[in-house]
Design a protein around this motif. Sequence first.
Motif, PDB file in Angstrom:
ATOM      1  N   HIS A  14       0.877  -1.182   0.000  1.00  0.00           N
ATOM      2  CA  HIS A  14       0.000   0.000   0.000  1.00  0.00           C
ATOM      3  C   HIS A  14       0.912   1.229   0.000  1.00  0.00           C
ATOM      4  N   PRO A  15       0.553   2.284  -0.728  1.00  0.00           N
ATOM      5  CA  PRO A  15       1.467   3.431  -0.816  1.00  0.00           C
ATOM      6  C   PRO A  15       1.754   4.122   0.521  1.00  0.00           C
ATOM      7  N   ALA A  16       0.803   4.147   1.429  1.00  0.00           N
ATOM      8  CA  ALA A  16       1.033   4.871   2.687  1.00  0.00           C
ATOM      9  C   ALA A  16       1.095   3.933   3.890  1.00  0.00           C
ATOM     10  N   LEU A  17       0.370   2.839   3.783  1.00  0.00           N
ATOM     11  CA  LEU A  17       0.193   1.937   4.930  1.00  0.00           C
ATOM     12  C   LEU A  17       1.061   0.720   4.664  1.00  0.00           C
ATOM     13  N   SER A  18       2.345   0.882   4.950  1.00  0.00           N
ATOM     14  CA  SER A  18       3.284  -0.060   4.356  1.00  0.00           C
ATOM     15  C   SER A  18       3.662  -1.219   5.259  1.00  0.00           C
ATOM     16  N   GLY A  19       4.001  -2.319   4.627  1.00  0.00           N
ATOM     17  CA  GLY A  19       4.664  -3.430   5.303  1.00  0.00           C
ATOM     18  C   GLY A  19       3.794  -4.147   6.312  1.00  0.00           C
ATOM     19  N   ASN A  20       4.413  -4.569   7.400  1.00  0.00           N
ATOM     20  CA  ASN A  20       3.668  -5.385   8.360  1.00  0.00           C
ATOM     21  C   ASN A  20       2.569  -4.578   9.055  1.00  0.00           C
ATOM     22  N   LYS A  21       2.685  -3.245   9.067  1.00  0.00           N
ATOM     23  CA  LYS A  21       1.659  -2.444   9.739  1.00  0.00           C
ATOM     24  C   LYS A  21       0.312  -2.524   9.012  1.00  0.00           C
ATOM     25  N   PHE A  22       0.344  -2.757   7.709  1.00  0.00           N
ATOM     26  CA  PHE A  22      -0.897  -2.963   6.967  1.00  0.00           C
ATOM     27  C   PHE A  22      -1.635  -4.171   7.543  1.00  0.00           C
ATOM     28  N   TYR A  23      -0.908  -5.256   7.737  1.00  0.00           N
ATOM     29  CA  TYR A  23      -1.496  -6.502   8.262  1.00  0.00           C
ATOM     30  C   TYR A  23      -1.897  -6.354   9.728  1.00  0.00           C
ATOM     31  N   LYS A  24      -1.027  -5.695  10.481  1.00  0.00           N
ATOM     32  CA  LYS A  24      -1.278  -5.603  11.918  1.00  0.00           C
ATOM     33  C   LYS A  24      -2.465  -4.700  12.234  1.00  0.00           C
ATOM     34  N   LEU A  25      -2.729  -3.746  11.352  1.00  0.00           N
ATOM     35  CA  LEU A  25      -3.862  -2.844  11.599  1.00  0.00           C
ATOM     36  C   LEU A  25      -5.165  -3.367  11.005  1.00  0.00           C
ATOM     37  N   TYR A  26      -5.058  -4.267  10.040  1.00  0.00           N
ATOM     38  CA  TYR A  26      -6.243  -4.684   9.275  1.00  0.00           C
ATOM     39  C   TYR A  26      -7.396  -5.142  10.185  1.00  0.00           C
ATOM     40  N   PHE A  27      -7.131  -6.143  11.028  1.00  0.00           N
ATOM     41  CA  PHE A  27      -8.220  -6.663  11.882  1.00  0.00           C
ATOM     42  C   PHE A  27      -8.541  -5.713  13.044  1.00  0.00           C
ATOM     43  N   ASN A  28      -7.575  -4.897  13.428  1.00  0.00           N
ATOM     44  CA  ASN A  28      -7.873  -3.868  14.433  1.00  0.00           C
ATOM     45  C   ASN A  28      -8.885  -2.864  13.883  1.00  0.00           C
TER      46      ASN A  28
END
Length: 313
Positions: A41-55
């Motif tokens: 994702h252009p702004a929501l990069s890397g593992n933080k994309f996954y870690k925030l998804y279900f949150n």
Amino acid sequence: MFDDRHGLVVEASRVPLQQLSLSWAREAGIDLWIRRDDLIHPALSGNKFYKLYFNLQQAKAQGVGHIASYGGAWSNHLHALAAAGAEAGLKTHGVVRGEAPAQLSACLVDAESWGMELRFVSRELYKLKPDNSTLLGLPDGDLFWVPEGGANLAGAAGMQVLGQVLEAQLEGRPADICLACGTASSLAGVAAGVSSGRKVLGFPVLKSGGAQQEPLAQRTMAFWRQLQSGRQANWCLLWGFHGGGYGRKPKNNLFEFWRQFEGETGVPLDPVYTLKLFWGIYCLARLGYWPRGSRVIAIHTGGLQGRRGFTCP
Ligand SMILES: *Cc1c(COP(=O)(O)O)cnc(C)c1O
């Protein structure tokens, strides 16, 4: 976005797996690949994309209007949370460690531009992590807190999806998986997502004495156990490749390594996490940790926005 698990699987399946051409990997006889989750994702990069998804999914399901978390002035987590909240239509709040600076970091400038409200707190107060609405002056029922670094079960569960997608991409071929660790909740998730016979190596970026090592391992174990059951542990933490410590200016030999890595591969690394990951892989490869012919997959967990806070000597 942030609707259901399937949506995350679709995004994760688009992430390319690239073979790296590196002189030191060739010399050690290892076939080194990188999963480019920095590109998800252009702004929501890397593992933080996954870690925030279900949150984010949980926050939306609860019907709250606000979402908040903690971080430092260069936090990849707060940066990603600001972007995620903007996409999800939730008002974001970032509790930032330390007094308000005269000039905001580029990271926090982005976060603010995406609508995040920043609140600076003293280091003493920050340590207490008071996850209460009063701190932000918000009504209790309208706020969802994400822990620092997105390190909760929902965060690890997002990374489990990455592990599952990677397992499918590998189609049963043997390979070790490597990733950089802060809280190591990503490590727990990936290890729970791949098949039980596959080894996942975590490289902590924190400088550690024994006192820090055990709690991190225990926390990783706790998340990993909650995500799957009855398996033998298929992960480990490999300490000692922090190159000076978390967020510290990397030592000179690391700068040289960094420059050479990017020159040979064209893949950008961030100085806090992925540089140290590859430094660890390099050291292990030189030591003959992997038999010749082994395939090794490194996960690019992103964090490139943080490069703006560093200057190369
Ligand atoms: C946050 C972060 C990590 C660490 O993730 P944990 O789940 O806390 O171990 C690794 N790499 C990058 C680029 C990060 O931003």
